[in-house]
Design a protein around this motif. Structure first.
Motif, PDB file in Angstrom:
ATOM      1  N   LEU A 537      48.288  38.584  42.167  1.00  0.00           N
ATOM      2  CA  LEU A 537      47.065  39.307  42.648  1.00  0.00           C
ATOM      3  C   LEU A 537      47.602  40.569  43.394  1.00  0.00           C
ATOM      4  O   LEU A 537      47.106  41.729  43.085  1.00  0.00           O
ATOM      5  CB  LEU A 537      46.158  38.523  43.467  1.00  0.00           C
ATOM      6  CG  LEU A 537      44.908  39.122  44.058  1.00  0.00           C
ATOM      7  CD1 LEU A 537      44.155  39.769  43.014  1.00  0.00           C
ATOM      8  CD2 LEU A 537      44.361  38.032  44.864  1.00  0.00           C
ATOM      9  N   PHE A 538      48.442  40.153  44.405  1.00  0.00           N
ATOM     10  CA  PHE A 538      49.027  41.314  45.494  1.00  0.00           C
ATOM     11  C   PHE A 538      50.368  41.252  45.380  1.00  0.00           C
ATOM     12  O   PHE A 538      51.064  39.986  45.276  1.00  0.00           O
ATOM     13  CB  PHE A 538      48.349  41.277  46.765  1.00  0.00           C
ATOM     14  CG  PHE A 538      47.000  41.286  46.782  1.00  0.00           C
ATOM     15  CD1 PHE A 538      46.203  42.389  46.418  1.00  0.00           C
ATOM     16  CD2 PHE A 538      46.275  40.165  47.387  1.00  0.00           C
ATOM     17  CE1 PHE A 538      44.798  42.517  46.359  1.00  0.00           C
ATOM     18  CE2 PHE A 538      44.902  40.426  47.601  1.00  0.00           C
ATOM     19  CZ  PHE A 538      44.278  41.480  47.194  1.00  0.00           C
ATOM     20  N   SER A 602      36.753  40.361  40.840  1.00  0.00           N
ATOM     21  CA  SER A 602      37.300  41.808  40.279  1.00  0.00           C
ATOM     22  C   SER A 602      38.655  42.240  39.784  1.00  0.00           C
ATOM     23  O   SER A 602      38.553  42.973  38.970  1.00  0.00           O
ATOM     24  CB  SER A 602      37.103  42.746  41.752  1.00  0.00           C
ATOM     25  OG  SER A 602      38.195  42.475  42.572  1.00  0.00           O
ATOM     26  N   PHE A 603      39.517  41.581  40.173  1.00  0.00           N
ATOM     27  CA  PHE A 603      41.048  41.676  39.658  1.00  0.00           C
ATOM     28  C   PHE A 603      41.007  41.262  38.000  1.00  0.00           C
ATOM     29  O   PHE A 603      41.528  41.882  37.166  1.00  0.00           O
ATOM     30  CB  PHE A 603      41.955  40.849  40.460  1.00  0.00           C
ATOM     31  CG  PHE A 603      43.447  40.822  39.902  1.00  0.00           C
ATOM     32  CD1 PHE A 603      44.206  42.298  40.069  1.00  0.00           C
ATOM     33  CD2 PHE A 603      44.065  39.836  39.556  1.00  0.00           C
ATOM     34  CE1 PHE A 603      45.327  42.407  39.705  1.00  0.00           C
ATOM     35  CE2 PHE A 603      45.400  40.004  39.024  1.00  0.00           C
ATOM     36  CZ  PHE A 603      45.893  41.111  39.012  1.00  0.00           C
ATOM     37  N   ILE A 604      40.442  40.049  37.995  1.00  0.00           N
ATOM     38  CA  ILE A 604      40.417  39.458  36.429  1.00  0.00           C
ATOM     39  C   ILE A 604      39.697  40.296  35.470  1.00  0.00           C
ATOM     40  O   ILE A 604      39.956  40.601  34.261  1.00  0.00           O
ATOM     41  CB  ILE A 604      39.925  38.231  36.466  1.00  0.00           C
ATOM     42  CG1 ILE A 604      40.796  36.944  37.374  1.00  0.00           C
ATOM     43  CG2 ILE A 604      39.532  37.522  35.104  1.00  0.00           C
ATOM     44  CD1 ILE A 604      40.182  35.615  37.340  1.00  0.00           C
ATOM     45  N   VAL A 605      38.283  40.830  36.014  1.00  0.00           N
ATOM     46  CA  VAL A 605      37.619  41.688  35.284  1.00  0.00           C
ATOM     47  C   VAL A 605      38.347  43.106  35.093  1.00  0.00           C
ATOM     48  O   VAL A 605      37.933  43.401  33.706  1.00  0.00           O
ATOM     49  CB  VAL A 605      36.047  42.071  35.995  1.00  0.00           C
ATOM     50  CG1 VAL A 605      35.393  43.129  35.210  1.00  0.00           C
ATOM     51  CG2 VAL A 605      35.401  40.642  35.978  1.00  0.00           C
ATOM     52  N   GLU A 606      38.927  43.558  35.853  1.00  0.00           N
ATOM     53  CA  GLU A 606      39.563  44.617  35.573  1.00  0.00           C
ATOM     54  C   GLU A 606      40.682  44.627  34.610  1.00  0.00           C
ATOM     55  O   GLU A 606      40.896  45.536  33.544  1.00  0.00           O
ATOM     56  CB  GLU A 606      40.347  45.366  36.960  1.00  0.00           C
ATOM     57  CG  GLU A 606      39.248  45.925  37.977  1.00  0.00           C
ATOM     58  CD  GLU A 606      38.865  47.206  37.595  1.00  0.00           C
ATOM     59  OE1 GLU A 606      39.513  48.390  37.551  1.00  0.00           O
ATOM     60  OE2 GLU A 606      37.708  47.353  36.843  1.00  0.00           O
ATOM     61  N   LEU A 607      41.395  43.610  34.660  1.00  0.00           N
ATOM     62  CA  LEU A 607      42.528  43.150  33.467  1.00  0.00           C
ATOM     63  C   LEU A 607      41.887  43.002  31.967  1.00  0.00           C
ATOM     64  O   LEU A 607      42.347  43.611  31.312  1.00  0.00           O
ATOM     65  CB  LEU A 607      43.092  41.883  33.975  1.00  0.00           C
ATOM     66  CG  LEU A 607      44.208  42.063  35.109  1.00  0.00           C
ATOM     67  CD1 LEU A 607      44.869  40.680  35.413  1.00  0.00           C
ATOM     68  CD2 LEU A 607      45.099  43.203  35.072  1.00  0.00           C
ATOM     69  N   ARG A 617      45.026  45.966  40.803  1.00  0.00           N
ATOM     70  CA  ARG A 617      45.473  45.429  42.081  1.00  0.00           C
ATOM     71  C   ARG A 617      45.021  46.373  43.081  1.00  0.00           C
ATOM     72  O   ARG A 617      44.739  46.166  44.292  1.00  0.00           O
ATOM     73  CB  ARG A 617      46.923  45.692  42.202  1.00  0.00           C
ATOM     74  CG  ARG A 617      47.529  44.307  41.357  1.00  0.00           C
ATOM     75  CD  ARG A 617      49.172  44.296  41.855  1.00  0.00           C
ATOM     76  NE  ARG A 617      49.564  43.139  41.095  1.00  0.00           N
ATOM     77  CZ  ARG A 617      50.532  43.263  40.325  1.00  0.00           C
ATOM     78  NH1 ARG A 617      50.939  44.497  39.621  1.00  0.00           N
ATOM     79  NH2 ARG A 617      50.823  42.264  39.425  1.00  0.00           N
ATOM     80  N   THR A 618      44.971  47.752  42.800  1.00  0.00           N
ATOM     81  CA  THR A 618      44.170  48.728  43.801  1.00  0.00           C
ATOM     82  C   THR A 618      42.784  48.339  44.130  1.00  0.00           C
ATOM     83  O   THR A 618      42.515  48.507  45.172  1.00  0.00           O
ATOM     84  CB  THR A 618      44.489  50.174  43.252  1.00  0.00           C
ATOM     85  OG1 THR A 618      45.891  50.552  43.075  1.00  0.00           O
ATOM     86  CG2 THR A 618      44.001  51.163  44.036  1.00  0.00           C
TER      87      THR A 618
END
Length: 719
Positions: A537-538, A602-607, A617-618
């Motif tokens: 994630l980060f 939000s991270f998973i949706v973006e990927l 990540r940003t």
């Protein structure tokens, strides 16, 4: 000095029972005290550590425990350390099992430790306590030890000395009795002096002329030095215009000072016409024995001793020290010997009742303590009758009986604790008794503050969770043993200090809640990403950056949060509570879980939408930054709605929070920092998305507060 009483103790050579306490050992002169008057020889039977003063010194040398805040902080630090260590070991091992390389997982664990552990908490504690020191200093309370700031706020019992703390430490004439009745008078020139009857003025004149007090000031509020009784009677007479200062200090024709064995003083003064008058002042019994008549408004009548005895007993029951006055006009041919003989043939004029009055505002301060859930217990070496009378005037108790040192000797600690719950006054207690009371109260789980000014108060001041000494009239020993020194010697100042102590602890509690909720959110979010099988994630460097922009300075600024206004209407914090209340633990759990869920989603949706990892990540990091931005503002009040607080009431918090957002935006847009942190600029719509999701933490917290307020209101029984 050893009992705190405002007047000297008369000594004699008669034998006393061995069990007589120090306060009543009238046949002993104590080391460290002063001889006020008289002559005599003494036999030294104890020196150094064997004296009463030496015993007090031994009690003061006892160990001093940690403050409640120190205990709570150490406990919280230990729990956080163990929890984070266990979580990091688990994440490290799980990451390796799931195929991540050793170097990445090690750096991830280190970065997550920095982002999760509230390493700035010691700084926040120091800043919050230092602010409390500054605020208390502006309100006449000097803090000698930093933890004392918070300890005052958590105090639920104040054991207060009487003389010099709750009272003014000076005798004041409050009542005058004559055959015309009882007159309550005020201290100082209240304008009533011009309307006093001739009989009242005669009583005041007699007390002022048989007097050795000298003026210690020349302003309108005339003060006197010397014997406490003489000073009180002189001020009462001059302030009520019964006599002028020039007339009072004119040289007498003859004078015999007060002697303890005589129990009276007498003086002869001549008026402008040469008529000489003998004035006598002393104990009611001594003046009655020398009188054969009593003054009335229309002349004199034969003396009725029962009438005087009844008035004297009534004043005594109210804790007043009673002095009688009498006079006799001398015949023109009456010769005066070199030494005045015992007075005879006096006309009894009246009685003056005096006491050490409560300090202005002391009763209001006691009432404020009661509203704040703090019990005030008077602990004094003074006489029980005097102590209970003052306690009744202050609203401490309605009883006319007090726990005494002699009674304490027959009680074990359990019985003493039960007895202390039933009384508001402990009188005629020794320094060791005061210390025992503090230990017994602490044994029942109470956080005890002790106030005092004398050497006899020093052991209790040292042993209490918070010792409060008087700065003006207090002894050096008391000040050295105390944690707080009041520069105005006013009990009411303690209430202000308690309020500031609660403000300080609230700031520490709010900051701790913010740090733990955001730290937990980061820990849970990274853990979920590891088990979800997604890329990290980060990155480690992003976790370090996250620690800078989410709580680098905002947590310190949160310590500047001012009072909410209801600090003195809440009960004291329970000794069983930690730094965080159950409410804040629950709130930290739900907000931390929501923040973690929002970030990982939000991270998973973006990927899944096909964005590169650097962009995902940003966005996730910015989402976390915005959630933390709104979380810090939701932390400003534990019970009140955020919308009830002024936005600019905490300017440092507003400025640092906005500055952190600007710093994060700059780091994403400047190519050098963006390359180091592996970030990429976001679109305006993505910033708006992060802001909208971030603000949901406010909605969650405000909804939870509203539910608690509604539930609490429904649970409150009808009046």
């Amino acid at each position: 000095m050893l009992t705190g009483e405002p007047f000297a103790a008369t000594k004699h050579t008669e034998r006393l029972p061995e069990e007589t306490g120090p306060a009543d050992r009238a046949n002993v002169a104590f080391s460290g005290t002063f001889v006020g008057s008289g002559r005599g020889k003494g036999v030294v039977f104890a020196t150094g550590g064997s004296t009463t003063l030496g015993e007090i010194n031994a009690l003061v040398q006892g160990p001093q425990g940690k403050s409640p805040l120190q205990l709570l902080t150490h406990d919280l630090e230990r729990r956080i350390g163990l929890l984070v260590l266990a979580a990091l070991v688990f994440i490290f091992i799980a990451g390796l099992v799931l195929g991540n390389d050793l170097s990445t997982m090690f750096r991830t664990a280190v970065g997550l430790a920095v982002a999760t552990i509230p390493e700035s908490l010691p700084i926040v504690l120091t800043v919050a306590l230092s602010l409390g020191v500054s605020r208390m200093a502006s309100r006449n309370a000097i803090i000698r030890t930093l933890p004392a700031v918070e300890t005052l706020g958590s105090t639920n019992v104040i054991g207060s000395d009487k003389t010099g703390t709750l009272t003014e430490n000076r005798l004041t004439v409050e009542r005058i009795w004559t055959t015309e009745g009882l007159l309550h008078i005020a201290d100082g020139n209240d304008g009533g002096g011009r309307t006093d009857s001739a009989l009242v003025r005669a009583v005041l004149r007699a007390g002022a002329l048989t007097n050795e007090a000298t003026p210690s000031s020349e302003d309108e509020d005339l003060e006197y030095s010397g014997d406490a009784v003489d000073a009180a009677m002189a001020k009462a007479a001059v302030s009520r215009a019964a006599i002028s200062e020039a007339e009072r200090t004119a040289l007498p024709v003859a004078h015999q000072p007060y002697e303890p064995h005589l129990r009276y003083s007498q003086t002869v003064h001549a008026d402008a016409g040469g008529r000489r008058t003998l004035y006598v002042k002393g104990s009611p019994e001594a003046v009655l024995d020398a009188a054969d008549s009593i003054a009335r408004g229309d002349g004199t009548v034969p003396l009725d001793k029962s009438l005087v005895h009844a008035a004297n007993e009534a004043m005594g029951r109210d804790g007043l020290r009673v002095i009688a006055t009498g006079s006799r006009v001398l015949a023109d041919d009456e010769e005066l010997p070199a030494v005045l003989p015992a007075p005879t043939g006096l006309t009894f004029l009246g009685l003056e009742g005096m006491t050490d009055p409560p300090r202005p505002g002391a009763a209001d301060a006691v009432a404020a303590c009661r509203r704040a859930g703090i019990r005030v217990l008077m602990i004094t070496g003074d006489h029980p009758v005097t102590a209970t009378a003052i306690a009744a005037r202050l609203g401490l108790t309605t009883e006319r009986t007090a726990l005494t040192g002699a009674e304490m000797a027959d009680l074990d600690d359990h019985m003493l604790a039960a007895r202390l719950e039933q009384t508001g006054v402990a009188a005629r207690v020794s320094p060791a008794d005061k210390l025992r009371i503090v230990h017994v109260l602490q044994g029942t789980g109470q956080i005890v503050a002790v106030t005092g000014d004398g050497i006899n108060d020093a052991p209790a001041l040292k042993a209490a969770a918070i010792g409060v000494a008087m700065g003006k009239a207090g002894t050096d020993v008391a000040r050295e043993a105390a944690d707080v020194v009041l520069t105005d010697d006013n009990f009411a100042t303690i209430v202000n200090a308690v309020e500031q102590g609660r403000v300080t602890f609230a700031a520490i509690r709010k900051t701790t809640y913010f740090l733990l909720s955001t730290g937990a959110a980061a820990l849970v979010a990274v853990t979920l990403s590891v088990f979800a099988g997604t890329p990290l994630l980060f990155l480690p460097v992003q976790m370090l950056w996250m620690n800078v922009v989410t709580n680098g300075v905002q947590d310190i600024a949160l310590a500047f949060e001012p009072a909410e206004g209801d600090e003195l209407t809440r009960p004291p914090r329970s000794p069983s509570d930690g730094i965080l209340s159950r409410t804040l633990w629950f709130r930290a759990g739900i907000t931390g879980a929501w923040m973690a869920l929002a970030v990982i989603l939000s991270f998973i949706v973006e990927l899944h939408a096909g964005y590169p990892e650097i962009h995902a990540r940003t966005l996730a990091l910015t989402m976390f930054v915005m959630l933390s931005f709104f979380q810090v503002f939701s932390s400003r009040a534990e019970h009140k709605s955020l919308f009830q607080l002024r936005l600019l009431a905490n300017k440092p918090l507003l400025y640092t929070s906005l500055g952190a957002l600007v710093l994060h935006w700059a780091a994403m847009t400047w190519p050098v920092s963006a390359g180091l942190l592996q970030l990429t600029p976001l679109t305006t719509w993505e910033w708006l998305l992060c802001t909208a999701v971030g603000s949901t933490v406010l909605i969650i917290v405000e909804a939870e507060k509203a539910v608690r307020r509604f539930t609490h209101r429904n649970d409150t029984p009808a009046a």
